[in-house]
Design an enzyme around this catalytic site. Structure first.
Site, PDB file in Angstrom:
ATOM      1  N   SER A 135       1.582  -2.616   8.462  1.00  0.00           N
ATOM      2  CA  SER A 135       1.673  -3.202   9.796  1.00  0.00           C
ATOM      3  C   SER A 135       3.099  -3.645  10.073  1.00  0.00           C
ATOM      4  CB  SER A 135       0.725  -4.404   9.908  1.00  0.00           C
ATOM      5  OG  SER A 135      -0.620  -4.000   9.781  1.00  0.00           O
ATOM      6  N   THR A 139       0.822  -1.215   0.000  1.00  0.00           N
ATOM      7  CA  THR A 139       0.000   0.000   0.000  1.00  0.00           C
ATOM      8  C   THR A 139       0.853   1.262   0.000  1.00  0.00           C
ATOM      9  OG1 THR A 139      -1.740  -1.163   1.196  1.00  0.00           O
ATOM     10  CG2 THR A 139      -1.810   1.234   1.252  1.00  0.00           C
ATOM     11  N   ALA A 168     -25.172   1.455  27.727  1.00  0.00           N
ATOM     12  CA  ALA A 168     -24.192   2.501  28.022  1.00  0.00           C
ATOM     13  C   ALA A 168     -22.839   1.923  28.417  1.00  0.00           C
ATOM     14  CB  ALA A 168     -24.722   3.413  29.132  1.00  0.00           C
ATOM     15  N   GLU A 172      -6.834  -5.645   3.573  1.00  0.00           N
ATOM     16  CA  GLU A 172      -6.864  -6.931   2.851  1.00  0.00           C
ATOM     17  C   GLU A 172      -8.017  -6.996   1.845  1.00  0.00           C
ATOM     18  OE1 GLU A 172      -4.428  -8.825   3.110  1.00  0.00           O
ATOM     19  OE2 GLU A 172      -3.568  -8.645   5.096  1.00  0.00           O
TER      20      GLU A 172
END
Length: 399
Positions: free
Chosen positions: A158, A126, A340, A363
């Site tokens: 990564s 990328t 909550a 991916e």
């Protein structure tokens, strides 16, 4: 068809689950707040054999099958996405690409220390202007005698700031279009390589993500993987392995959402009874069960196809798309069940929700996978035989 796990598969599942219970789960909240995996966790994962799980023993791995990789990824993501990402990148995207495409010398030099966990590896495709359009990368590699000179920038990688080895893709012949991309093994220590980390991500906060800059990096020609122009084929075949790990991990996330939701639904009371008695809560839990069980069958199918040495690009795309969609829905439902409390880090479901969102992007986005499935169905897409395939299991050289 036999969908039962072998005793070896069950041992992988149990050992990985125990590792997560002792080494990961007690520390997650603290690690998330500093946005960092401690340095000692990677050697611990290596000692478990996780970094070379399905690499043949002759190359330093455990020599287990490809389904074992999926099972380990399911258990790791059941704890936290960052640890499944580590295995998906280091083992599935990088090391399996070396196993499939690397020369014997490259395997001895790079795959062996990676499988042993002595070196950490990353996958760098990328770029700032190239995500789904992988052929849109701008990085270049020009031949200079016995070397290539690489220039370019990779981002959203990564392990960018912690890996020792990178699998880098760059154009050696831009005029040849997608047939002009080549693949290279680049070491962090090569002159001209630098990296930086990206912080404050929505999810996957513990895992390292960053950018890699290449400035006149001289890479030995022996570090090119495959032939010139074969890089995009190598990248896409590696993505099949990465998507398999993501699809398996998504099942673990669904399992974690289900466990948390069932526990809360049994304890929390409203209108005089446990909320698990309310039918709309039961509906959400039922969806989690269906997504988990369907998803497990989808990735089991891919693992068994890999064991037989068969290409499974269509099947793994479907598993990645369906499992990640269902994991995000499970996480969303889990937050809603918790009300909550699901909106704070007092319960883990808010982390599951944040982590699940990323898998709809990396991916291959969910939109890309929908197009892939439609093109297969319409006959617009077919898979040509690859010049090299992952070795089927059992590995002949380990016999």
């Amino acid at each position: 068809m036999d969908f039962n796990l072998t005793s070896e598969h069950e041992a992988v599942r149990d050992a990985t689950r125990e590792f997560c219970r002792h080494e990961i789960l007690p520390h997650l909240r603290d690690w998330e707040r500093v946005e960092q995996i401690p340095a000692d966790i990677v050697p611990k994962m290596a000692a478990q054999g996780l970094l070379g799980l399905c690499i043949p023993r002759r190359y330093g791995g455990l020599g287990l099958d490809y389904l074992s990789l999926g099972i380990a990824c399911e258990e790791l993501e059941r704890a936290d996405t960052a640890f499944r990402v580590l295995i998906a990148v280091h083992l599935a995207l990088n090391s399996l690409a070396l196993l499939q495409w690397g020369s014997e010398g490259q395997k001895r030099k790079y795959l062996v220390p990676q499988a042993r966990g002595e070196k950490l590896a990353a996958f760098a495709l990328t770029e700032p202007d190239a995500g789904s359009d992988v052929a849109g990368i701008r990085a270049t590699a020009r031949r200079d005698g016995a070397s290539y000179i690489l220039n370019g920038e990779k981002t959203w990688i990564s392990l960018a700031d912690v890996a020792d080895h990178f699998l880098i893709f760059a154009y050696t012949d831009r005029g040849a279009g997608h047939r002009g991309v080549s693949a290279f093994i680049v070491e962090r220590g090569f002159d001209g390589v630098s990296s930086s980390s990206l912080h404050h991500k929505l999810g996957g906060r513990i895992g390292n993500t960053g950018s890699i800059a290449l400035q006149e990096v001289r890479v030995p020609a022996d570090n090119r993987i495959g032939a010139e122009g074969e890089g995009l084929t190598i990248a896409l075949s590696a993505l099949d392995n990465g998507r398999y790990a993501v699809a398996a991990g998504a099942v673990g996330l669904m399992e974690a959402c289900l466990e948390a939701s069932v526990s809360y639904a049994e304890q929390r009371r409203s209108f005089g009874q446990p909320i698990g008695k309310h039918q709309l809560i039961q509906q959400k839990i039922a969806r989690m069960v269906a997504g988990r069980d369907i998803g497990r069958l989808l990735y089991y199918q891919v693992g068994r196809l890999k064991n037989r040495g068969m290409r499974c690009t269509r099947e793994v795309s479907l598993a990645k798309w369906m499992n990640c969609d269902n994991a995000f829905r499970a996480a969303d439902d889990a937050v809603q069940i918790h009300g909550a409390y699901g909106y704070s880090d007092e319960f883990p479901v808010e982390r599951y929700f944040r982590n699940a969102r990323g898998s709809l992007i990396y991916e291959g986005t969910q939109e890309i996978h929908q197009l892939i499935q439609a093109e297969y169905a319409l006959g617009y897409r077919t898979d040509k035989p690859l010049s090299r395939s992952l070795p089927p299991y059992p590995f002949e050289e380990d016999a």
